[in-house]
Write an enzyme that holds these catalytic residues in place. Structure first.
Site, mmCIF file in Angstrom:
data_model
loop_
_atom_site.group_PDB
_atom_site.id
_atom_site.type_symbol
_atom_site.label_atom_id
_atom_site.label_comp_id
_atom_site.label_asym_id
_atom_site.label_seq_id
_atom_site.Cartn_x
_atom_site.Cartn_y
_atom_site.Cartn_z
ATOM 1 N N LYS A 1 -5.602 -1.877 -0.350
ATOM 2 C CA LYS A 1 -4.641 -1.111 0.444
ATOM 3 C C LYS A 1 -5.255 0.078 1.182
ATOM 4 C CE LYS A 1 -0.551 -2.432 -2.186
ATOM 5 N NZ LYS A 1 0.696 -1.983 -2.821
ATOM 6 N N ASP B 1 5.642 -0.346 1.351
ATOM 7 C CA ASP B 1 5.853 -0.063 -0.077
ATOM 8 C C ASP B 1 6.820 1.100 -0.289
ATOM 9 O OD1 ASP B 1 4.332 -2.055 -1.263
ATOM 10 O OD2 ASP B 1 2.493 -0.874 -1.273
#
Length: 270
Positions: free
Chosen positions: A64, A101
């Site tokens: 990420k 997210d």
């Protein structure tokens, strides 16, 4: 259209089943796979996805943050969260990084606990890519303080410093070995503890209490030990499937401009 989730390891991911179910439900002509990409292979893998005509990639542990420098453009969500979990690949091969997210975590918590009030002290375990997005959600929603506890204190401090640039909310950074039970209204586990079925709780039972909300963002069907221990102490437990579903639904909207079938996504992994 081709899509995939990348990670290392990635075989446990529920994303392929979730997205494929939505594709079928709405009659979308697409495929979604899981590709194991070792950290050192990431730059070459992203070039390969472009060459092979992929239009979207989801990134999970440990990519990420590492994928960010490989993007041609970063959306504001990725800049604020300091991590990318969704990559949109344009027809000309340009890559834009997003972070869904934050959206997925906040919506999943509010769905699971409609009466939850964000205005309280929050404790977050971990300081990785997912933690950044969870922290942003907590601060955007109005948590009155945030304590970041990480195995490596320096990483917690680096995340706290990055967040303080955007927020005035009190943010503390400590090592996990310094953590003491306190009056937290929200505890979130963003570490990998719980990914394996044999993992113990991320915290001892003494850290949990009745009325507290405890979230474990590990996206597994089973109850993690952290949630089991928290519930035994009277806390309200929230698993990671809701966050997975909602971040994935938002990624699909970013990739295609279309609305996914969230009910089909939920049924596929519940």
């Amino acid at each position: 259209m081709k899509f995939a989730v990348i990670g290392h390891p990635v075989g446990h991911s529920l994303s392929p089943a979730m997205h494929e179910a939505s594709f079928r439900a709405i009659g979308f002509a697409g495929s979604y796979g899981a590709v194991d990409v070792a950290p050192e292979e990431l730059p070459a893998a992203m070039k390969r996805f472009v060459a092979e005509g992929y239009r979207g990639i989801n990134c999970t542990i440990p990519h990420k943050e590492a994928v960010m420098p490989l993007m041609d453009t970063l959306d504001a969500s990725a800049v604020k969260c300091g991590a990318v979990n969704t990559v949109r690949i344009e027809a000309d091969g340009r890559m834009t990084g997003f972070n869904t997210d934050c959206f997925g975590f906040a919506l999943s918590l509010e769905e699971a606990c409609p009466s939850f009030q964000w205005q309280g002290a929050a404790l977050m375990l971990g300081a990785g890519g997912a933690a950044r997005a969870v922290a942003v959600a907590c601060l955007e929603k109005g948590c009155t303080s945030l304590t970041i506890a990480n195995r490596t204190r320096a990483k917690a401090e680096a995340l706290a410093d990055a967040l303080r640039v955007h927020y005035d909310t009190p943010i503390a950074a400590i090592g996990l070995d310094e953590l003491q039970a306190a009056d937290f209204s929200l505890i979130i586990n963003t570490t990998a503890i719980g990914l394996k079925a044999e993992d113990a709780s991320a915290l001892p039972a003494t850290y949990f209490k009745a009325g507290q909300v405890v979230c474990d963002i590990i996206p597994v069907k089973r109850e993690t030990a952290t949630l089991a221990v928290a519930r035994q102490a009277g806390a309200i437990g929230v698993g990671g499937l809701g966050m997975l579903i909602h971040q994935g639904a938002e990624a699909f909207r970013i990739w295609t401009g279309q609305e996914p079938d969230v009910a089909a996504m939920t049924a596929a992994i519940s």
